[in-house]
Scaffold this active site. Structure first.
Site, PDB file in Angstrom:
ATOM      1  N   ASN A 128       0.815  -1.211   0.000  1.00  0.00           N
ATOM      2  CA  ASN A 128       0.000   0.000   0.000  1.00  0.00           C
ATOM      3  C   ASN A 128       0.851   1.266   0.000  1.00  0.00           C
ATOM      4  O   ASN A 128       0.358   2.344  -0.349  1.00  0.00           O
ATOM      5  CB  ASN A 128      -0.935   0.012   1.216  1.00  0.00           C
ATOM      6  CG  ASN A 128      -0.173  -0.035   2.530  1.00  0.00           C
ATOM      7  OD1 ASN A 128       0.670  -0.913   2.747  1.00  0.00           O
ATOM      8  ND2 ASN A 128      -0.441   0.903   3.426  1.00  0.00           N
ATOM      9  N   HIS A 129       2.123   1.167   0.347  1.00  0.00           N
ATOM     10  CA  HIS A 129       3.004   2.339   0.307  1.00  0.00           C
ATOM     11  C   HIS A 129       3.560   2.572  -1.093  1.00  0.00           C
ATOM     12  O   HIS A 129       3.783   3.713  -1.491  1.00  0.00           O
ATOM     13  CB  HIS A 129       4.170   2.171   1.296  1.00  0.00           C
ATOM     14  CG  HIS A 129       3.805   2.530   2.697  1.00  0.00           C
ATOM     15  ND1 HIS A 129       4.173   3.704   3.293  1.00  0.00           N
ATOM     16  CD2 HIS A 129       3.087   1.859   3.625  1.00  0.00           C
ATOM     17  CE1 HIS A 129       3.709   3.745   4.527  1.00  0.00           C
ATOM     18  NE2 HIS A 129       3.048   2.628   4.759  1.00  0.00           N
TER      19      HIS A 129
END
Length: 564
Positions: A128-129
């Site tokens: 998700n980063h």
């Protein structure tokens, strides 16, 4: 799961497993700036020393969606140093690689590229980063993929339906099916599982002869009704699930009694928050697979900065002080000084004989001062340890337990005050957008755009620094509306206005029927749906020659698989 030794022979896969490396985290910090780089270097060095067949990364290789030039440069330098070379790769790919590596114009595994010398292939999903953003749906991993250093897999382009197609590998008699699913917003993926829009493809031939390994990057612990992925959602034919995103190291495989597969959670290799889960010792795994048996060897990381956390409840120390004690604040400060000093001594003892461990540890003391106590000046306190800890600015964290008053009359309870939320803590950008338009007058309600699409676009603009996100949303929705009006044969200004208002009204009614009913909302800045800006399709076929490292494998392609 096997506890017996598995020999390192021509039939055994050796896989180094790591997740959440967060490369570039605090890279400008004078003390901690090189922590993530040192640890990635150790991980790659470990892979080379153990002569692994490949490295499997479970997402969040990078901490930022747009890594700095320094971060990319150091990453590429290390990958080139440890993963390139003449050592032969002793397994072959049997599946259709155009399906497996669908984000690149070079849809084949990097070690079979005639222009590259790869000795340790790296397979990675995105987290998700470092997730794909923008109209092109690209992420930092795609840069590494295009340059031939990483094999990026598990990227789903559709928000309508997900088909997870495995990379089929074979080494000697061992056949390994590697599944991967890059990070998707948890609520959306939860909904897709519930609606049976997620399927995992299996090879037609000899289904029981494959070891099924799946890597995923989602919330494992429950953060809300749909803000996580229950293990029960995953298919029961899997053998091992490597779970990324959760930072606590629970790497030892645990059996899911219901689905009968094992789950390994390697955790992060750097502490990105000063929370208890991050204080667990950081490890990576060396997975051996032979036939249908596996053994996971835990490898502690030596370059990770030490982290000690302790909770103190001042009300539990009434033998030392009470709120009425003279100079109580000074006594509390001295008490905390002794606690921090004790943690520093423990860190020094643990660091003996470990020259690779950074000298200054991370220290966090959480102080519960409820019960009438006062907080002291943390800045002044931190100055005493500025040369001894890696986080001098946030050693002390004051917390106050919510005091529950005795309520005698149930009818006099003010539930609004009792459950009043604190400020905007935990509120997301898209929630603020939604709240704004819900509170706005009817005349300023959105007609062409939708609150959900606008919220996502603003989130991309704020969180991912996607400067074109809002413009792309408007262009996309405008074009969509034009096509709708053309199909309806609307030409006059009055009719156009009426049709647009009617369409907006229909959307709002539809959204009122369910949380996720608005499928017409733009997802162009996240995972482009079927009608949005298309991702460029690969234009080139597979390369020639693999210098004797195993054929490209045309035996089992997408057409040879079936859905389970």
């Amino acid at each position: 799961f096997s506890t017996a030794e598995i020999p390192d022979d021509e039939d055994t896969f050796k896989i180094l497993i790591a997740t959440d490396i967060h490369l570039g985290y605090l890279e400008k910090d004078a003390i901690r700036g090189n922590d993530t780089y040192n640890t990635l270097n150790e991980i790659l060095q470990c892979a080379k020393q153990n002569e692994v067949d490949f490295i499997l990364l479970g997402g969040d290789l990078f901490h930022d969606n747009k890594p700095s030039r320094q971060c990319l440069h150091k990453c590429i330098t290390m990958l080139r140093k440890y993963c390139m070379g003449d050592s032969p790769v002793r397994f072959e790919i049997l599946s259709d690689q155009k399906v497996n590596f669908n984000t690149t114009q070079f849809p084949w595994v990097n070690y079979q590229d005639e222009n590259l010398n790869i000795s340790i292939p790296v397979f990675s999903i995105h987290g998700n980063h470092d997730d794909p953003t923008g109209a092109e749906g690209l992420c930092a991993l795609d840069l590494l993929s295009a340059s031939g250093f990483v094999n990026h897999f598990g990227h789903s382009h559709s928000v309508e339906k997900i088909e997870i197609s495995p990379i089929l590998m074979q080494k000697g008699i061992t056949k390994l099916a590697l599944y991967g699913l890059g990070s998707i917003p948890d609520e959306r993926l939860y909904r897709m599982f519930v609606n049976k829009q997620v399927s995992m493809l299996r090879p037609k031939e000899d289904q029981d002869g494959w070891f099924n390994l799946f890597t995923i990057h989602q919330n494992r612990s429950k953060h809300g009704p749909t803000n996580y992925i229950p293990e029960q959602f995953l298919d029961d034919f899997l053998d091992l699930v490597v779970w990324g995103h959760e930072h606590e190291c629970l790497i030892k495989p645990t059996l899911n009694e219901q689905q009968l597969f094992y789950v390994s959670q390697p955790g992060s290799s750097v502490a990105t928050s000063l929370s208890p889960g991050e204080a667990t010792k950081k490890k990576i795994g060396l997975l051996r697979v032979k036939g249908r048996k596996m053994k996971l060897q835990e490898i502690p990381l030596k370059t990770v900065r030490q982290f000690f956390i302790e909770d103190v409840v001042l009300a539990d120390h009434q033998d030392c002080f009470t709120p009425d004690t003279p100079h109580v604040t000074k006594k509390i400060e001295d008490f905390c000084f002794a606690k921090v000093t004790e943690m520093l001594h423990e860190a020094e003892r643990e660091r003996l004989g470990c020259p690779l461990t950074p000298e200054k540890p991370l220290i966090r003391l959480r102080v519960d001062y409820s019960g009438g106590f006062e907080a002291f000046n943390t800045s002044r306190f931190s100055q005493k340890f500025v040369d001894r800890v890696a986080n001098p600015k946030d050693i002390i964290h004051f917390v106050r337990r919510r005091e529950q008053k005795e309520i005698k009359d149930e009818n006099s309870i003010d539930y609004g005050k009792l459950f009043k939320p604190t400020a905007v803590e935990g509120l997301r950008v898209e929630d603020l957008v939604k709240q704004y338009f819900e509170a706005a007058e009817q005349k300023v309600q959105l007609s062409l755009l939708t609150e959900q699409g606008m919220g996502k676009a603003i989130q991309e603009f704020v969180d991912k620094d996607e400067k074109e996100a809002i413009e792309e949303l408007i262009t996309y929705q405008l074009r969509k509306t034009q096509l709708h009006l053309q199909s309806r044969g609307v030409t006059t200004e009055q009719d156009i206005d009426a049709e647009v208002k009617e369409r907006a009204k229909a959307h709002r009614l539809e959204r009122g029927d369910g949380d996720f009913a608005d499928q017409d909302v733009l997802d162009v800045t996240m995972d482009s749906d079927e009608g949005s800006v298309p991702v460029a399709a690969p234009t080139r076929g597979r390369g020639r020659g693999s210098r004797g490292r195993g054929g490209r494998g045309r035996g089992r392609g997408e057409s040879d698989k079936e859905m389970q």
